[in-house]
Design a protein around this motif. Structure first.
Motif, PDB file in Angstrom:
ATOM      1  N   ARG A 103     187.586  -1.803  53.663  1.00  0.00           N
ATOM      2  CA  ARG A 103     188.157  -0.494  53.994  1.00  0.00           C
ATOM      3  C   ARG A 103     188.639   0.244  52.749  1.00  0.00           C
ATOM      4  O   ARG A 103     188.509   1.475  52.659  1.00  0.00           O
ATOM      5  N   LEU A 104     189.149  -0.491  51.788  1.00  0.00           N
ATOM      6  CA  LEU A 104     189.527   0.127  50.518  1.00  0.00           C
ATOM      7  C   LEU A 104     188.290   0.632  49.776  1.00  0.00           C
ATOM      8  O   LEU A 104     188.324   1.698  49.143  1.00  0.00           O
ATOM      9  N   ALA A 105     187.202  -0.123  49.870  1.00  0.00           N
ATOM     10  CA  ALA A 105     185.959   0.313  49.238  1.00  0.00           C
ATOM     11  C   ALA A 105     185.443   1.601  49.868  1.00  0.00           C
ATOM     12  O   ALA A 105     184.935   2.488  49.168  1.00  0.00           O
ATOM     13  N   LEU A 106     185.567   1.721  51.190  1.00  0.00           N
ATOM     14  CA  LEU A 106     185.141   2.958  51.849  1.00  0.00           C
ATOM     15  C   LEU A 106     185.977   4.146  51.387  1.00  0.00           C
ATOM     16  O   LEU A 106     185.467   5.271  51.278  1.00  0.00           O
ATOM     17  N   GLU A 107     187.251   3.909  51.086  1.00  0.00           N
ATOM     18  CA  GLU A 107     188.133   4.974  50.612  1.00  0.00           C
ATOM     19  C   GLU A 107     187.911   5.305  49.146  1.00  0.00           C
ATOM     20  O   GLU A 107     187.909   6.474  48.742  1.00  0.00           O
ATOM     21  N   ARG A 108     187.729   4.253  48.317  1.00  0.00           N
ATOM     22  CA  ARG A 108     187.761   4.411  46.864  1.00  0.00           C
ATOM     23  C   ARG A 108     186.410   4.215  46.193  1.00  0.00           C
ATOM     24  O   ARG A 108     186.270   4.503  45.006  1.00  0.00           O
ATOM     25  N   GLY A 109     185.456   3.655  46.919  1.00  0.00           N
ATOM     26  CA  GLY A 109     184.154   3.376  46.344  1.00  0.00           C
ATOM     27  C   GLY A 109     183.958   1.921  45.954  1.00  0.00           C
ATOM     28  O   GLY A 109     182.837   1.426  45.951  1.00  0.00           O
ATOM     29  N   GLU A 253     176.860  -9.790  33.340  1.00  0.00           N
ATOM     30  CA  GLU A 253     175.776  -8.811  33.387  1.00  0.00           C
ATOM     31  C   GLU A 253     175.177  -8.722  34.789  1.00  0.00           C
ATOM     32  O   GLU A 253     174.803  -7.640  35.243  1.00  0.00           O
ATOM     33  N   ARG A 254     175.110  -9.855  35.486  1.00  0.00           N
ATOM     34  CA  ARG A 254     174.679  -9.836  36.891  1.00  0.00           C
ATOM     35  C   ARG A 254     175.588  -8.916  37.701  1.00  0.00           C
ATOM     36  O   ARG A 254     175.123  -8.035  38.435  1.00  0.00           O
ATOM     37  N   ASP A 255     176.908  -9.124  37.592  1.00  0.00           N
ATOM     38  CA  ASP A 255     177.864  -8.310  38.340  1.00  0.00           C
ATOM     39  C   ASP A 255     177.736  -6.846  37.959  1.00  0.00           C
ATOM     40  O   ASP A 255     177.794  -5.950  38.817  1.00  0.00           O
ATOM     41  N   ARG A 256     177.554  -6.586  36.673  1.00  0.00           N
ATOM     42  CA  ARG A 256     177.465  -5.200  36.185  1.00  0.00           C
ATOM     43  C   ARG A 256     176.241  -4.506  36.766  1.00  0.00           C
ATOM     44  O   ARG A 256     176.296  -3.332  37.171  1.00  0.00           O
ATOM     45  N   ARG A 257     175.146  -5.216  36.820  1.00  0.00           N
ATOM     46  CA  ARG A 257     173.909  -4.607  37.325  1.00  0.00           C
ATOM     47  C   ARG A 257     173.970  -4.375  38.828  1.00  0.00           C
ATOM     48  O   ARG A 257     173.512  -3.340  39.322  1.00  0.00           O
ATOM     49  N   VAL A 258     174.528  -5.334  39.562  1.00  0.00           N
ATOM     50  CA  VAL A 258     174.608  -5.176  41.015  1.00  0.00           C
ATOM     51  C   VAL A 258     175.584  -4.065  41.380  1.00  0.00           C
ATOM     52  O   VAL A 258     175.251  -3.136  42.137  1.00  0.00           O
ATOM     53  N   ILE A 259     176.803  -4.147  40.865  1.00  0.00           N
ATOM     54  CA  ILE A 259     177.799  -3.123  41.190  1.00  0.00           C
ATOM     55  C   ILE A 259     177.339  -1.760  40.700  1.00  0.00           C
ATOM     56  O   ILE A 259     177.428  -0.759  41.424  1.00  0.00           O
ATOM     57  N   GLY A 260     176.815  -1.701  39.459  1.00  0.00           N
ATOM     58  CA  GLY A 260     176.385  -0.430  38.886  1.00  0.00           C
ATOM     59  C   GLY A 260     175.274   0.219  39.689  1.00  0.00           C
ATOM     60  O   GLY A 260     175.274   1.445  39.891  1.00  0.00           O
ATOM     61  N   PHE A 261     174.332  -0.580  40.173  1.00  0.00           N
ATOM     62  CA  PHE A 261     173.212  -0.028  40.947  1.00  0.00           C
ATOM     63  C   PHE A 261     173.717   0.720  42.168  1.00  0.00           C
ATOM     64  O   PHE A 261     173.295   1.856  42.435  1.00  0.00           O
ATOM     65  N   PHE A 262     174.612   0.108  42.898  1.00  0.00           N
ATOM     66  CA  PHE A 262     175.077   0.743  44.137  1.00  0.00           C
ATOM     67  C   PHE A 262     176.070   1.863  43.882  1.00  0.00           C
ATOM     68  O   PHE A 262     176.054   2.877  44.581  1.00  0.00           O
ATOM     69  N   ARG A 263     176.912   1.716  42.870  1.00  0.00           N
ATOM     70  CA  ARG A 263     177.861   2.804  42.588  1.00  0.00           C
ATOM     71  C   ARG A 263     177.137   4.038  42.049  1.00  0.00           C
ATOM     72  O   ARG A 263     177.545   5.166  42.328  1.00  0.00           O
ATOM     73  N   GLU A 264     176.061   3.834  41.315  1.00  0.00           N
ATOM     74  CA  GLU A 264     175.265   4.972  40.847  1.00  0.00           C
ATOM     75  C   GLU A 264     174.665   5.744  42.016  1.00  0.00           C
ATOM     76  O   GLU A 264     174.370   6.943  41.898  1.00  0.00           O
ATOM     77  N   ARG A 265     174.501   5.090  43.122  1.00  0.00           N
ATOM     78  CA  ARG A 265     173.956   5.706  44.342  1.00  0.00           C
ATOM     79  C   ARG A 265     175.050   6.039  45.346  1.00  0.00           C
ATOM     80  O   ARG A 265     174.765   6.352  46.495  1.00  0.00           O
ATOM     81  N   ASP A 266     176.286   5.957  44.894  1.00  0.00           N
ATOM     82  CA  ASP A 266     177.461   6.334  45.684  1.00  0.00           C
ATOM     83  C   ASP A 266     177.621   5.488  46.944  1.00  0.00           C
ATOM     84  O   ASP A 266     178.124   5.964  47.960  1.00  0.00           O
TER      85      ASP A 266
END
Length: 299
Positions: A103-109, A253-266
């Motif tokens: 729920r925090l992720a839905l609010e803050r990303g 780097e695994r975490d960076r690529r996974v999180i970054g991929f989805f955050r770049e797509r909002d």
């Protein structure tokens, strides 16, 4: 804005230090986050998951047995420890923590739990150090409450997310993906929507090379409104139960690529720590903080 991090003291069920499950890592993980300035505003504290939430992903009889501490011996053996009052409370709080992180992720990303990733628990009962499947419960709560319509579970624990795959086998709202060690527990494997079993000794370079296509395919097929990311550290070279030979830098780097991929797509991301097994609690706890350190880069 600082990364939203969820923690509860009950995440640590206070096992004896000789126990094969490194329970004290949850306390030390939170301490390190505070000491290193990664939780400047403290933690968000969850409620213990109520019975109604748990029954969205688990059989009512099993939920009642855990809450009453009457789990049968065969199931406790499959889980790997007895389900006493502390373990029952820990399991409810960790599950509540993943719901709150979502729920925090839905609010803050983006938000992260300091527990979670108990992906071997299936509808009928627990297994593999997993009492309740926190991600399955959280995904089910969000869908049931109409907060999201499509969910992606992106599971990078070294062990296949078999419980999650089985819970959502016939549920088109939740798409499951698991990257794991092919020869590792569990046996037999379940069928996720996407499975990739990797050979022992894979290493950083080969592991990271498979991520781009998996991320694109999962995104295109799932079209998620939220991603639950299981950032297990047990693929690490020094993990007792892993065998994929990743380094600290490889995990980061695994975490960076996974999180970054989805955050770049909002797309909102809720991170859970997944598996990690070592007698060296300090090293293991610091390894788990890689998720929170990398997530902090995107907060």
């Amino acid at each position: 804005m600082a990364l939203a991090i969820v923690h509860h003291p009950a995440f640590d069920a206070l096992f004896d230090e000789a126990h094969r499950f490194p329970m004290s890592k949850f306390t030390r993980l939170a301490e390190i986050l505070v000491e290193d300035g990664l939780a400047p505003n403290g933690f968000f504290q969850p409620i213990a998951a109520p019975e109604g939430w748990l029954e969205l992903a688990h059989d009512a009889a099993y939920v009642e047995a855990v809450l009453a501490q009457r789990v049968d011996r065969a199931t406790e053996k499959a889980i790997g420890f007895a389900v006493d009052e502390r373990v029952a409370r820990r399991s409810r709080c960790a599950t509540g923590g993943t719901v709150l992180a979502a729920r925090l992720a839905l609010e803050r990303g983006l938000a992260c739990n300091t527990a979670g990733g108990s992906h071997h628990a299936a509808r009928e009962g627990g297994a593999g150090f997993s009492v309740f499947n926190d991600v399955a419960v959280a995904a089910s709560v969000l869908v049931a409450d109409g907060e999201v319509g499509r969910v992606l579970v992106f599971d990078c624990d070294v062990h296949q997310g078999d419980g999650t795959a089985r819970i959502f086998a016939n549920d088109h709202a939740v798409f499951t993906l698991s990257i794991h060690g092919e020869r590792n527990y569990p046996h037999p494997k379940a069928a996720s929507d996407i499975d990739l079993g990797l050979p022992d000794g894979t290493g950083d370079e080969a592991y990271l090379a498979v991520l781009p296509d998996l991320l694109r395919t999962a995104f295109e097929r799932a079209r998620p409104e939220i991603v639950f990311y299981n950032a297990g550290v047990d693929p690490h070279a020094e993990d007792r139960l892993g065998r994929l030979s990743l380094s600290d830098a490889g995990l980061a780097e695994r975490d960076r690529r996974v999180i970054g991929f989805f955050r770049e797509r909002d797309v909102p991301v809720a991170g859970v720590i997944g598996g990690g097994y070592s007698r060296d609690i300090e090293a293991l706890s610091r390894r788990h903080t890689i998720l929170h350190r990398v997530a902090g880069e995107f907060a």
